[in-house]
Design a protein around this motif. Structure first.
Motif, PDB file in Angstrom:
ATOM      1  N   ARG A 527       0.774  -1.401  -0.129  1.00  0.00           N
ATOM      2  CA  ARG A 527      -0.073  -0.080   0.032  1.00  0.00           C
ATOM      3  C   ARG A 527       0.833   1.243   0.008  1.00  0.00           C
ATOM      4  O   ARG A 527       0.455   2.363  -0.576  1.00  0.00           O
ATOM      5  N   ILE A 528       2.068   1.297   0.541  1.00  0.00           N
ATOM      6  CA  ILE A 528       2.977   2.480   0.628  1.00  0.00           C
ATOM      7  C   ILE A 528       3.591   2.543  -0.638  1.00  0.00           C
ATOM      8  O   ILE A 528       3.570   3.835  -1.004  1.00  0.00           O
ATOM      9  N   GLY A 529       3.740   1.527  -1.317  1.00  0.00           N
ATOM     10  CA  GLY A 529       4.432   1.711  -2.820  1.00  0.00           C
ATOM     11  C   GLY A 529       3.472   2.266  -3.569  1.00  0.00           C
ATOM     12  O   GLY A 529       3.783   3.177  -4.449  1.00  0.00           O
ATOM     13  N   LYS A 530       2.258   1.766  -3.427  1.00  0.00           N
ATOM     14  CA  LYS A 530       1.308   2.362  -4.460  1.00  0.00           C
ATOM     15  C   LYS A 530       0.989   3.975  -4.201  1.00  0.00           C
ATOM     16  O   LYS A 530       0.903   4.803  -4.914  1.00  0.00           O
ATOM     17  N   ALA A 531       0.597   4.037  -2.872  1.00  0.00           N
ATOM     18  CA  ALA A 531       0.698   5.463  -2.558  1.00  0.00           C
ATOM     19  C   ALA A 531       1.810   6.156  -2.692  1.00  0.00           C
ATOM     20  O   ALA A 531       1.548   7.658  -3.243  1.00  0.00           O
ATOM     21  N   SER A 532       3.085   5.925  -2.545  1.00  0.00           N
ATOM     22  CA  SER A 532       4.249   6.821  -2.852  1.00  0.00           C
ATOM     23  C   SER A 532       4.148   6.907  -4.601  1.00  0.00           C
ATOM     24  O   SER A 532       4.694   8.165  -4.956  1.00  0.00           O
ATOM     25  N   LEU A 533       3.784   6.076  -5.481  1.00  0.00           N
ATOM     26  CA  LEU A 533       3.799   6.539  -6.621  1.00  0.00           C
ATOM     27  C   LEU A 533       2.839   7.504  -7.090  1.00  0.00           C
ATOM     28  O   LEU A 533       3.032   8.457  -7.841  1.00  0.00           O
ATOM     29  N   TYR A 534       1.580   7.394  -6.329  1.00  0.00           N
ATOM     30  CA  TYR A 534       0.618   8.527  -6.570  1.00  0.00           C
ATOM     31  C   TYR A 534       1.216   9.842  -6.313  1.00  0.00           C
ATOM     32  O   TYR A 534       0.998  10.631  -6.934  1.00  0.00           O
ATOM     33  N   PHE A 535       1.658   9.955  -4.953  1.00  0.00           N
ATOM     34  CA  PHE A 535       2.048  11.166  -4.489  1.00  0.00           C
ATOM     35  C   PHE A 535       3.133  11.662  -5.155  1.00  0.00           C
ATOM     36  O   PHE A 535       3.342  13.108  -5.312  1.00  0.00           O
ATOM     37  N   LYS A 536       4.191  10.926  -5.680  1.00  0.00           N
ATOM     38  CA  LYS A 536       5.413  11.226  -6.712  1.00  0.00           C
ATOM     39  C   LYS A 536       4.910  12.011  -7.608  1.00  0.00           C
ATOM     40  O   LYS A 536       5.439  13.181  -8.014  1.00  0.00           O
ATOM     41  N   GLU A 537       3.855  11.470  -8.273  1.00  0.00           N
ATOM     42  CA  GLU A 537       3.394  11.985  -9.646  1.00  0.00           C
ATOM     43  C   GLU A 537       2.631  13.596  -9.408  1.00  0.00           C
ATOM     44  O   GLU A 537       2.847  14.287 -10.302  1.00  0.00           O
ATOM     45  N   ILE A 538       1.743  13.329  -8.408  1.00  0.00           N
ATOM     46  CA  ILE A 538       1.094  14.465  -7.897  1.00  0.00           C
ATOM     47  C   ILE A 538       2.061  15.785  -7.601  1.00  0.00           C
ATOM     48  O   ILE A 538       1.808  16.664  -8.192  1.00  0.00           O
ATOM     49  N   LEU A 539       2.843  15.489  -6.772  1.00  0.00           N
ATOM     50  CA  LEU A 539       4.122  16.284  -6.101  1.00  0.00           C
ATOM     51  C   LEU A 539       4.750  16.866  -7.570  1.00  0.00           C
ATOM     52  O   LEU A 539       4.968  18.323  -7.595  1.00  0.00           O
ATOM     53  N   TRP A 540       5.269  16.148  -8.213  1.00  0.00           N
ATOM     54  CA  TRP A 540       6.099  16.518  -9.292  1.00  0.00           C
ATOM     55  C   TRP A 540       5.355  17.221 -10.622  1.00  0.00           C
ATOM     56  O   TRP A 540       5.685  18.401 -10.932  1.00  0.00           O
ATOM     57  N   GLN A 541       4.326  16.574 -10.999  1.00  0.00           N
ATOM     58  CA  GLN A 541       3.540  17.103 -12.128  1.00  0.00           C
ATOM     59  C   GLN A 541       2.673  18.181 -11.855  1.00  0.00           C
ATOM     60  O   GLN A 541       2.433  18.973 -12.911  1.00  0.00           O
ATOM     61  N   GLU A 542       1.798  18.066 -10.706  1.00  0.00           N
ATOM     62  CA  GLU A 542       0.850  18.952 -10.627  1.00  0.00           C
ATOM     63  C   GLU A 542       0.946  20.002  -9.538  1.00  0.00           C
ATOM     64  O   GLU A 542       0.308  21.000  -9.427  1.00  0.00           O
TER      65      GLU A 542
END
Length: 713
Positions: A527-542
């Protein structure tokens, strides 16, 4: 070494490395406290600083003094007074303090309560004002039965209204935090059970008449040591030690020779390890004041011998039981200041001064105070006039055997000073001894705290509000497009970051209720891995990329500077989160998370107006001085620290021990045998024999702690 001894050391090590609990490590003289300190410095992934109350203690511990690091004034620090210093920390020093994980305080028995509160004030001011010591973990090392803090009567008159005791445990800040106490009991210095029993009785102020009689049987009036069996006199007063040394030196018929130390940079006189003007003669009894770092290990700190010859640049010393004379040449001591490595952004010890001199001092006599930490085969002890707590115990415990002691006068029971407050504190220490279960609970709590920190945007939200306020109040002086762009960014942040983590925090609570540790909970890790991938994309791209494109122009330079500073604080927090989530894409591990967080905070460079040039943080690889990527950067840094420490001890450049290209190959290849090491370019058979066992242990320990399985080299 017994399993019980291993268990005590391992428990202490685990609490320091794998929890955020504060630790008081104590133990009798000779139980290995200093050895433990040095092992922690190389084992932990936490960012740490070592401090000590005196210059000599700091240099012995490989650290700096408390007053210099925290810029505390000398004299009493009265709570609530306006006598707090105006500190002018450099930007790098502030960044170092703000990212500190672990503060090691050596010789804590000599630290005054108000000084510990002074440390608390600095850490609260520059880190977290709501937590004692700013939330930094403390490792306090010392023995309360040894020398106490020095408090003058006039100073205590000012401090007495605020403190029940001047000892460190009287600190008002320390009383606000729980800490565990671990007492090392296995003594390495002495092996004679009768002598150990006497030392323990003196330590605990329970010496019997029979034990005192056995001890005082070592009284030999008018004892005069022979050249074959040299003794050193331990005196309570400096003037008595100096008088003995001067008198004995004058009695020698040989001509005096004076050796002048070479002092470069900053090295305060109170921290000199020996005399700057060292007067010696052939026949003089001397003591080594440094360990021999060569492979032969010919001498150690505290070893006593006699000068047999003085050549132009070599002094020859013969010690009892040694077959050959020791040729002694000048060596160097370093005075260090903590700073940040511009490449790795790790805490490093910068040498700001050196003291070069022969590692000798006259040794017919020294003070008991200066003998702390030393070991002697034979000593004449003049402790009948002991005037402070711990002097008798320190003097006697320097000696390996009872037979090696000669008392210049009988020791009366009155000289074994008893302080009831230390007895009470020792009882409290015993009650704070942690169990293995308490360690597991603390380890779990620490991992949970770090995960809650990872999935919290509260600090970022606070910084965003702060930046928004600056933009709103100065809208007329800023670009007209800034406010709409900023509000759009704020909306995305609240919707896709803050509210998502608020829901995720409830999920964390459910996972935390399960029996296994977070690091061992496979569903949680996924769950941490999936959440980290989500937040990584949000933080960088948006968030970060749009933030970098914000229009930041203004005709008012003062307004623009204030706006940039506020926005960059928010940007830095997002950038740190990005690095942490990038590291946790493959799972959460506390030490790796800490490294990612600290490195991101220290290496941050704003991307405002530079969107095209900014790239997200790399997940694993890094560059070492333009060389190929490092497969395991944590191991690379560990070996570099080990190499630099060894080079400093040998007074040589780091590359002369191991070039960085060699370290790079070690960190990539993970050799497991001496034969593997011999294949590494820059090592070969000679260095494999010289450094091999220590290097292999370093690599294997790192692999075990980071769950890395080396492939065939």
């Amino acid at each position: 070494m017994s399993a019980a001894v291993n268990q005590k050391l391992e428990l202490a090590r685990n609490f320091v490395l794998h929890t955020n609990r504060n630790v008081f490590l104590t133990g009798k003289a000779g139980t290995g406290k200093t050895t433990f300190l040095h092992s922690i410095k190389y084992a932990t992934g936490k960012r740490l600083v070592v401090v000590a109350p005196t210059g000599v203690a700091a240099i012995n511990a490989g650290g700096v003094t408390i007053h210099s690091f925290f810029q505390l004034p000398f004299g009493p620090l009265v709570p609530g007074s306006d006598r707090q210093p105006t500190r002018k920390f450099t930007k790098d020093k502030l960044r170092l303090i703000r990212t500190l994980d672990l503060l090691v305080i050596d010789e804590i028995s000599m630290v005054r309560a108000d000084v510990l509160d002074g440390i608390d004030a600095v850490l609260r001011r520059y880190r977290n004002p709501t937590q004692p010591f700013g939330g930094v973990q403390l490792l306090m090392i010392g023995d309360m039965q040894q020398l106490p803090p020095v408090i003058r009567d006039e100073d205590w008159a000012l401090l007495r209204p605020y403190y029940e005791t001047g000892y460190f445990f009287g600190s008002r800040a320390l009383q606000q935090i729980p800490y565990v106490s671990i007492e090392l009991t296995h003594i390495y210095r002495q092996s004679d059970e009768q002598f150990i029993g006497i030392l323990n009785a003196i330590r605990e102020k329970k010496i019997t008449a029979q034990q005192l009689q056995v001890l005082n049987a070592r009284h030999q009036p008018d004892f005069r040591p022979t050249e074959e069996l040299p003794y050193i006199t331990l005196s309570t007063h400096n003037s008595a030690a100096q008088q003995i040394n001067s008198q004995r030196l004058d009695e020698l018929d040989e001509e005096s020779q004076v050796f002048t130390a070479t002092i470069d940079g900053e090295f305060p006189a109170h921290a000199f390890p020996t005399e700057a003007e060292l007067e010696l003669k052939v026949g003089a009894q001397v003591m080594f004041v440094k360990n021999d770092i060569s492979r032969e290990k010919r001498y150690f700190n505290g070893k006593i011998g006699r000068i047999t010859e003085i050549d132009e640049d070599v002094i020859y010393v013969r010690c009892p039981q040694d077959e050959e004379e020791i040729s002694v040449t000048p060596v160097s001591w370093e005075n260090i200041r903590y700073g940040l490595d511009p490449g790795s952004q790790e805490i490093r010890a910068d040498v700001i001064g050196t003291f070069s001199q022969y590692p000798l001092k006259l040794a017919w006599a020294i003070t008991i105070h200066k003998s702390q930490g030393l070991t002697f085969e034979r000593a004449i002890i003049d402790a009948a006039a002991a005037f402070t707590h711990g002097q008798v115990y320190v003097a006697l415990s320097r000696c390996k055997t009872l037979e090696g002691i000669v008392l210049s006068a009988p020791i009366p029971s009155s000289s074994i000073k008893n302080e009831w407050i230390l007895d009470e504190f020792h009882q409290e220490v015993q009650q704070k001894t942690p169990t293995e279960r308490e360690y597991e609970e603390s380890k779990r709590a620490y991992q949970e705290t770090l995960l809650q920190e990872l999935f919290s945007f509260r600090q970022a939200a606070f910084l965003l509000q702060k930046a928004h306020k600056v933009v709103r109040e100065n809208a007329s002086s800023l670009d007209a497009d800034l406010m709409p762009a900023f509000e759009k960014l704020e909306g995305i942040f609240l919707e896709k970051a803050v509210r998502v983590t608020e829901r995720f925090e409830r999920d964390l609570a459910r996972y935390f209720s399960e029996s296994c540790l977070p690091e061992e909970n496979q569903p949680l890790q996924e769950r941490i891995g999936k959440a980290s991938l989500y937040f990584k994309e949000i933080l960088w791209q948006e968030l970060l990329q749009p933030l970098h494109r914000l229009p930041t122009g203004s005709d008012n330079q003062q307004v623009r500077t204030a706006m940039l500073e506020a926005v960059q604080e928010f940007e830095k927090e997002l950038n740190t989160k990005l690095s942490c989530f990038e590291r946790c894409r493959t799972g959460f591990e506390s030490m790796a998370y800490l490294k990612a967080r600290n490195e991101a905070e220290l290496s941050f460079k704003s991307g405002l107006g530079k969107a095209a040039a900014v790239v997200p943080a790399a997940s694993a690889g890094s560059e070492a001085e333009g060389e190929s990527p490092v497969a395991y950067p944590g191991l690379y840094r560990t070996i570099v620290r080990w190499r630099d420490a060894l080079a400093a001890e040998s007074d040589v450049k780091g590359y002369m021990v191991l070039p960085r290209k060699t370290i790079l190959e070690l960190a990539n290849g993970l050799p497991q045998t001496l034969r593997d090491l011999e294949k590494v370019k820059g090592i070969g058979k000679l260095k494999a024999r010289q450094f091999g066992p220590e290097l292999l242990e370093l690599i294997q320990l790192w692999c075990e702690e980071n769950d890395v399985q080396p492939e065939t080299f």
